[in-house]
Scaffold this motif. Structure first.
Motif, PDB file in Angstrom:
ATOM      1  N   LEU A   1      -6.635  10.304   0.790  1.00 17.37           N
ATOM      2  CA  LEU A   1      -6.834  11.493   1.171  1.00 17.37           C
ATOM      3  C   LEU A   1      -6.851  12.253  -0.367  1.00 17.37           C
ATOM      4  O   LEU A   1      -7.962  13.228  -0.601  1.00 17.37           O
ATOM      5  N   ILE A   2      -6.029  11.992  -0.981  1.00 12.03           N
ATOM      6  CA  ILE A   2      -5.784  12.587  -2.253  1.00 12.03           C
ATOM      7  C   ILE A   2      -7.002  12.390  -3.265  1.00 12.03           C
ATOM      8  O   ILE A   2      -7.431  13.163  -3.914  1.00 12.03           O
ATOM      9  N   LEU A   3      -7.200  11.093  -3.149  1.00  3.95           N
ATOM     10  CA  LEU A   3      -8.337  10.433  -4.104  1.00  3.95           C
ATOM     11  C   LEU A   3      -9.601  11.217  -3.853  1.00  3.95           C
ATOM     12  O   LEU A   3     -10.435  11.528  -4.594  1.00  3.95           O
ATOM     13  N   VAL A   4     -10.118  11.155  -2.278  1.00  4.68           N
ATOM     14  CA  VAL A   4     -11.321  11.837  -1.805  1.00  4.68           C
ATOM     15  C   VAL A   4     -11.153  13.295  -2.240  1.00  4.68           C
ATOM     16  O   VAL A   4     -12.165  13.865  -2.899  1.00  4.68           O
ATOM     17  N   GLY A   5     -10.056  14.175  -2.111  1.00  4.35           N
ATOM     18  CA  GLY A   5      -9.975  15.287  -2.688  1.00  4.35           C
ATOM     19  C   GLY A   5     -10.034  15.610  -4.185  1.00  4.35           C
ATOM     20  O   GLY A   5     -10.957  16.512  -4.613  1.00  4.35           O
ATOM     21  N   LEU A   6      -9.506  14.618  -4.968  1.00  9.08           N
ATOM     22  CA  LEU A   6      -9.887  14.568  -6.367  1.00  9.08           C
ATOM     23  C   LEU A   6     -11.332  14.472  -6.908  1.00  9.08           C
ATOM     24  O   LEU A   6     -11.944  14.846  -7.638  1.00  9.08           O
ATOM     25  N   GLY A   7     -11.884  13.519  -5.950  1.00 10.51           N
ATOM     26  CA  GLY A   7     -13.411  13.206  -6.112  1.00 10.51           C
ATOM     27  C   GLY A   7     -14.104  14.275  -5.701  1.00 10.51           C
ATOM     28  O   GLY A   7     -15.054  14.696  -6.761  1.00 10.51           O
ATOM     29  N   LEU A   8     -14.076  14.950  -4.583  1.00 16.01           N
ATOM     30  CA  LEU A   8     -14.732  16.620  -4.314  1.00 16.01           C
ATOM     31  C   LEU A   8     -14.444  17.242  -5.465  1.00 16.01           C
ATOM     32  O   LEU A   8     -15.343  18.170  -5.680  1.00 16.01           O
ATOM     33  N   THR A   9     -13.126  17.329  -5.988  1.00 14.17           N
ATOM     34  CA  THR A   9     -12.953  18.591  -6.812  1.00 14.17           C
ATOM     35  C   THR A   9     -13.550  18.331  -8.094  1.00 14.17           C
ATOM     36  O   THR A   9     -14.254  19.394  -8.798  1.00 14.17           O
ATOM     37  N   ALA A  10     -13.542  17.059  -8.591  1.00 11.81           N
ATOM     38  CA  ALA A  10     -14.648  16.643  -9.736  1.00 11.81           C
ATOM     39  C   ALA A  10     -15.877  16.884  -9.762  1.00 11.81           C
ATOM     40  O   ALA A  10     -16.638  17.433 -10.395  1.00 11.81           O
ATOM     41  N   TRP A  11     -16.374  16.822  -8.445  1.00 11.18           N
ATOM     42  CA  TRP A  11     -18.022  16.809  -8.128  1.00 11.18           C
ATOM     43  C   TRP A  11     -18.283  18.171  -8.211  1.00 11.18           C
ATOM     44  O   TRP A  11     -19.170  18.527  -8.864  1.00 11.18           O
TER      45      TRP A  11
ATOM     46  N   GLY B   1     -12.272  20.051  -1.732  1.00  6.33           N
ATOM     47  CA  GLY B   1     -11.289  18.986  -2.391  1.00  6.33           C
ATOM     48  C   GLY B   1      -9.852  19.401  -2.756  1.00  6.33           C
ATOM     49  O   GLY B   1      -8.841  18.545  -2.457  1.00  6.33           O
ATOM     50  N   LEU B   2      -9.705  20.823  -2.814  1.00  8.35           N
ATOM     51  CA  LEU B   2      -8.278  20.840  -3.210  1.00  8.35           C
ATOM     52  C   LEU B   2      -7.379  21.017  -2.212  1.00  8.35           C
ATOM     53  O   LEU B   2      -5.999  20.764  -2.197  1.00  8.35           O
ATOM     54  N   GLY B   3      -8.022  21.394  -0.886  1.00  3.81           N
ATOM     55  CA  GLY B   3      -7.201  21.262   0.366  1.00  3.81           C
ATOM     56  C   GLY B   3      -6.760  19.937   0.644  1.00  3.81           C
ATOM     57  O   GLY B   3      -5.722  19.641   0.930  1.00  3.81           O
ATOM     58  N   LEU B   4      -7.553  18.954   0.420  1.00  7.20           N
ATOM     59  CA  LEU B   4      -7.543  17.435   0.657  1.00  7.20           C
ATOM     60  C   LEU B   4      -6.336  17.038  -0.217  1.00  7.20           C
ATOM     61  O   LEU B   4      -5.732  15.930  -0.051  1.00  7.20           O
ATOM     62  N   VAL B   5      -6.345  17.659  -1.450  1.00  4.01           N
ATOM     63  CA  VAL B   5      -5.100  16.968  -2.575  1.00  4.01           C
ATOM     64  C   VAL B   5      -3.986  17.749  -2.077  1.00  4.01           C
ATOM     65  O   VAL B   5      -2.823  17.109  -2.019  1.00  4.01           O
TER      66      VAL B   5
END
Length: 518
Positions: free
Chosen positions: A340-350, A377-381
């Motif tokens: 979940l954190i990885l997906v969140g970081l990916g969305l934030t970077a996107w 993204g930040l919520g998922l992190v």
């Protein structure tokens, strides 16, 4: 020296009125988090009313930030000494009282003193709320508890400027502070009526450790807050503050490792998840508030948005965060939190990559779209990170741990804002010089532009228009460079996931036992 403790707190989740306790402490948390940004937009009105200069009015923000930073690490010791419920009541009551006094201030000196006291009393609210939520919820519901807590922490900075601007425009800048009074009273009554009193643990006070940590944190915050204003290391004050911060942190580390009963027990840093979580939340702090520090002035200066329009355009970022929090609180029990954190970081970077494509000629949709994606993204992190950081930490370290967690988030925010604003100023100057070097009378594009303006290369009015256009382009490029930097910072945090380990399954002993020696 550690004295005998009073009866221990009930086990996680074994508490009545959990919903009312949660509501009460979240009211207090949101009130404090909003206050870190809500006053910013009221500064111009405040300056005129209090007769302050442009430089001196900044002490309204600086006094609060420095006081809160210094007092945050005290939360664990005060909680043990006074009892968590009593400390919560003192913090909420003091914060509410000084909020009212800020609204009644008649001079800058009064305002700075009252804001400083706001910071002193408000420092414990965020770490205490996190610690309480972890304690009153069973372990399998920690993800949902952290989702609720994270929503308040992350939406506050996003909505603060919008709410502050509306209150200042519609009512008066004093209502930026008065609004805390009814919220604080409700929180106080709820905590007094429903939160159970837990046992105290009388532990000695390490004055030297606290003094060194306070000096380091205070000097660092002063340096970060005033560096841009004083041209950083061209100023003797900034150099002195850096030297004090480095020396104090070094001496604090040595003292902590060698003292018999240090201010923060080094055992807390033996938990790998906790230490990794501190680094992660530092990065989240950089991204969250640095982005919010850049967008409003960019939209006002280059996009010519009003304060109301800016607030409306940025609000979907908070919506994205809320949606993410609602989903991830349940997902964290079914999906590996690291994924979940990885997906969140990916969305934030996107989202940050999307922001590197911004242009004053675009409509509002890219702002809204990138904001929603970044909020998601930040919520998922934030939620899985908050859950994993404390999943293996011994309960006896929990309040100290939440205080350090909040402190690292705030320091990350301060450092992030300082870096992006300094780079913005520097890059605007560099970009202006580079772009201005290409504005020559022999350039066909420049000649066509001048003809379109109906002027000449020697006309002062035409030159002024050209300079304004160059300045706007230079600023836009500088903003895009800052967004690109934050994208790289986000991606650089990904390898930290390798250091996080999945918590023990239910029934296994997590980390250091609760009765480990202190």
């Amino acid at each position: 020296m550690t004295a005998a403790a009073t009866p221990a707190a009930p086990r996680d989740g074994e508490v009545a009125n959990r919903g009312l306790i949660t509501l009460s402490i979240m009211l207090a948390t949101v009130m404090q988090v909003l206050d870190t940004t809500i006053a910013n937009v009221a500064l111009p009105s405040m300056r005129g009313s209090l007769g302050a200069s442009q430089d001196s009015i900044n002490w309204v923000l600086t006094s609060y930030i420095v006081a809160a930073a210094i007092m945050t690490p005290m939360t664990g010791w005060l909680s043990d000494r006074l009892g968590r419920k009593r400390l919560f009541l003192i913090s909420v009551g003091g914060f509410t009282l000084f909020s009212m006094l800020c609204g009644l201030s008649g001079s800058l000196a009064e305002m700075v003193v009252f804001r400083l006291m706001q910071g002193v009393f408000g420092a414990a609210l965020v770490p205490l709320s996190q610690s309480v939520l972890l304690d009153i919820n069973p372990k399998e519901k920690h993800g949902q508890a952290m989702a609720m807590w994270g929503a308040g922490i992350m939406v506050g900075p996003i909505l603060g400027p919008t709410l502050g601007g509306w209150l200042t425009d519609v009512l008066d800048w004093r209502w930026v502070f008065y609004i805390n009074v009814p919220v604080g009273l409700l929180a106080f009554l709820g905590i007094a009526g429903f939160m159970p009193a837990v046992g105290k643990r009388l532990r000695g006070f390490d004055f030297l450790g606290f003094a060194l940590l306070s000096l380091g944190v205070g000097a660092l915050q002063m340096m970060l807050d005033r560096g841009e204003q004083l041209d950083w290391f061209a100023s003797g004050e900034i150099v002195l503050e850096l030297a004090l911060a480095v020396s104090a942190f070094w001496m604090f580390t040595v003292h902590t490792l060698t003292a018999k009963d240090p201010f923060i027990h080094p055992g807390i840093f033996r938990d790998r998840n906790f230490v990794t979580g501190l680094v992660f939340i530092f990065v989240v702090g950089i991204i969250l508030l640095a982005t919010m520090a850049l967008l409003p002035p960019m939209l006002s200066r280059l996009f010519d948005y009003s304060s109301t329009t800016t607030g409306l355009v940025l609000a979907p970022r908070g919506v994205g965060t809320m949606i993410s929090m609602l989903l991830v609180g349940r997902l964290v029990q079914k999906i590996d939190a690291r994924l979940l954190i990885l997906v969140g970081l990916g969305l934030t970077a996107w989202s940050l990559h999307m922001m590197t494509q911004f242009s004053p000629q675009m409509d509002a949709w890219p702002l809204v779209e990138s904001g929603v994606i970044q909020g998601l993204g930040l919520g998922l992190v934030f939620v899985p990170l908050s859950t994993m950081t404390f999943a293996t930490l011994a309960p006896r370290y929990r309040t100290d741990g939440t205080a350090l967690f909040s402190l690292m988030r705030n320091i990350g925010s301060s450092i992030g804002i300082s870096i992006v604003t300094s780079l913005l100023t520097r890059n605007i100057q560099i970009n202006h010089a580079v772009l201005g070097g290409h504005v020559t009378a022999t350039d066909p594009a420049v000649r066509g532009l001048i003809e379109g303006l109906g002027g000449s290369i020697t006309d002062p009015a035409t030159l002024s228009v050209l300079d304004g256009m160059v300045s706007a382009q230079a600023a836009m490029i500088a903003y895009l460079d800052d967004f690109k930097l934050m994208m790289f910072v986000t991606l650089a945090a990904v390898p930290l996931l390798l250091l996080l380990k999945a918590p023990a399954k239910k029934g296994a002993a997590p980390g250091v036992p609760a009765d480990a020696p202190h």
